[in-house]
Design an enzyme around this catalytic site. Structure first.
Site, PDB file in Angstrom:
ATOM      1  N   SER A 141     -55.869  -4.667 -61.770  1.00 20.25           N
ATOM      2  CA  SER A 141     -54.733  -3.756 -61.917  1.00 20.25           C
ATOM      3  C   SER A 141     -55.102  -2.667 -62.916  1.00 20.25           C
ATOM      4  O   SER A 141     -55.906  -2.906 -63.838  1.00 20.25           O
ATOM      5  CB  SER A 141     -53.511  -4.526 -62.429  1.00 20.25           C
ATOM      6  OG  SER A 141     -52.456  -3.641 -62.750  1.00 20.25           O
ATOM      7  N   TYR A 151     -50.173 -10.285 -68.920  1.00 16.93           N
ATOM      8  CA  TYR A 151     -50.608  -9.850 -67.585  1.00 16.93           C
ATOM      9  C   TYR A 151     -51.798  -8.902 -67.719  1.00 16.93           C
ATOM     10  O   TYR A 151     -52.821  -9.076 -67.052  1.00 16.93           O
ATOM     11  CB  TYR A 151     -49.457  -9.161 -66.851  1.00 16.93           C
ATOM     12  CG  TYR A 151     -49.825  -8.691 -65.465  1.00 16.93           C
ATOM     13  CD1 TYR A 151     -49.731  -9.547 -64.370  1.00 16.93           C
ATOM     14  CD2 TYR A 151     -50.265  -7.386 -65.236  1.00 16.93           C
ATOM     15  CE1 TYR A 151     -50.076  -9.125 -63.095  1.00 16.93           C
ATOM     16  CE2 TYR A 151     -50.612  -6.955 -63.968  1.00 16.93           C
ATOM     17  CZ  TYR A 151     -50.511  -7.826 -62.906  1.00 16.93           C
ATOM     18  OH  TYR A 151     -50.867  -7.405 -61.642  1.00 16.93           O
TER      19      TYR A 151
END
Length: 255
Positions: A141, A151
């Protein structure tokens, strides 16, 4: 024309994983589809067989569960049914800040984003190295470039691991590409209960464009794939901006 071989895709029942399955089937790959929802996988498999005339195997598994993860590892390592490409795509994000999340939920996210990628990559790379060819696409990501909690930390590991593996295994005939999506129109954010208004319209990408770009970058042997001009600009910029400034954007969605 010979078959390009079998590709195993995790998180293949929806979103980016489903689009990888579609486009790989369109290239003639036989498929092994991994996700938790057996019924949804079965329907996806039937559609792909009908649309592309490829063999599709359904392998339901919750990759947070070490036993079920082990089943997928065994499939990747099976010398009688070689897997030519692994797409480590399965993942989820958490809406709340670290201390507002239950620690077991945080652990589950870490297990899926890091442990599953580690173990499945290990299972796949051994046979690929022996054969002298193969490929991995690890879905990371653009959040990996930002100080955005656990994350982002997990995705930063995926970036680091992928960059190392690309160099380490290139002499063995293996391509490792790390895909860094930005905001993508899938179910990912709705599952987090994060709306499309979490980012400006110009930042949102379509999954078909994202995967098409990723596969083109993989074909070229690129270590990183960052689809979208906006993210090609933002990713290196994020590395240069002080973390204290970047953290002001914590309220935005994660992928």
């Amino acid at each position: 024309m010979s078959s390009p071989g079998t590709a195993l895709v995790t998180g293949a029942s929806s979103g980016i994983g489903l689009e990888f399955a579609r486009q790989l089937a369109g290239r003639g790959h036989d498929l092994v589809l991994v996700a938790r929802d057996r019924d949804r996988l079965t329907q996806v498999a039937a559609d792909l067989r009908g649309d592309h005339d490829v063999a599709v195997e359904v392998l339901p598994a919750d990759l947070v569960d070490r036993g079920q993860l082990g089943t997928v590892e065994q499939r990747l390592a099976d010398p009688d049914r070689p897997v030519e490409m692994l797409v480590n795509n399965a993942g989820f994000g958490l809406k709340h800040r670290f201390l507002d999340n239950d620690i077991e939920v945080e652990q589950a996210m870490l297990d899926l984003l890091v442990t599953a990628v580690l173990r499945l990559s290990h299972a796949a790379l051994g046979p690929m190295a022996e054969r002298g060819h193969g490929g991995l696409i690890n879905v990371s990501s653009v959040a990996a470039f930002l100080p955005r909690g656990t994350y982002s930390a997990a995705k930063a590991w995926v970036n680091s691991f992928g960059e190392w593996a690309a160099t380490e295994y290139r002499p063995s005939g293996i391509t490792v590409t790390t895909l860094c999506p930005g905001f993508t129109r899938t179910e990912f954010h709705s599952r987090m209960q994060v709306g499309r208004d979490s980012a400006p319209d110009f930042l949102w990408l379509d999954a078909d464009f994202l995967v098409r770009t990723a596969l083109a970058d993989f074909d070229k042997g690129r270590t990183f794939s960052i689809p979208g001009t906006q993210y090609k600009v933002l990713a290196p910029l994020a590395r240069a901006v002080p973390s204290s400034l970047l953290q002001r954007f914590q309220s935005m969605g994660r992928r």
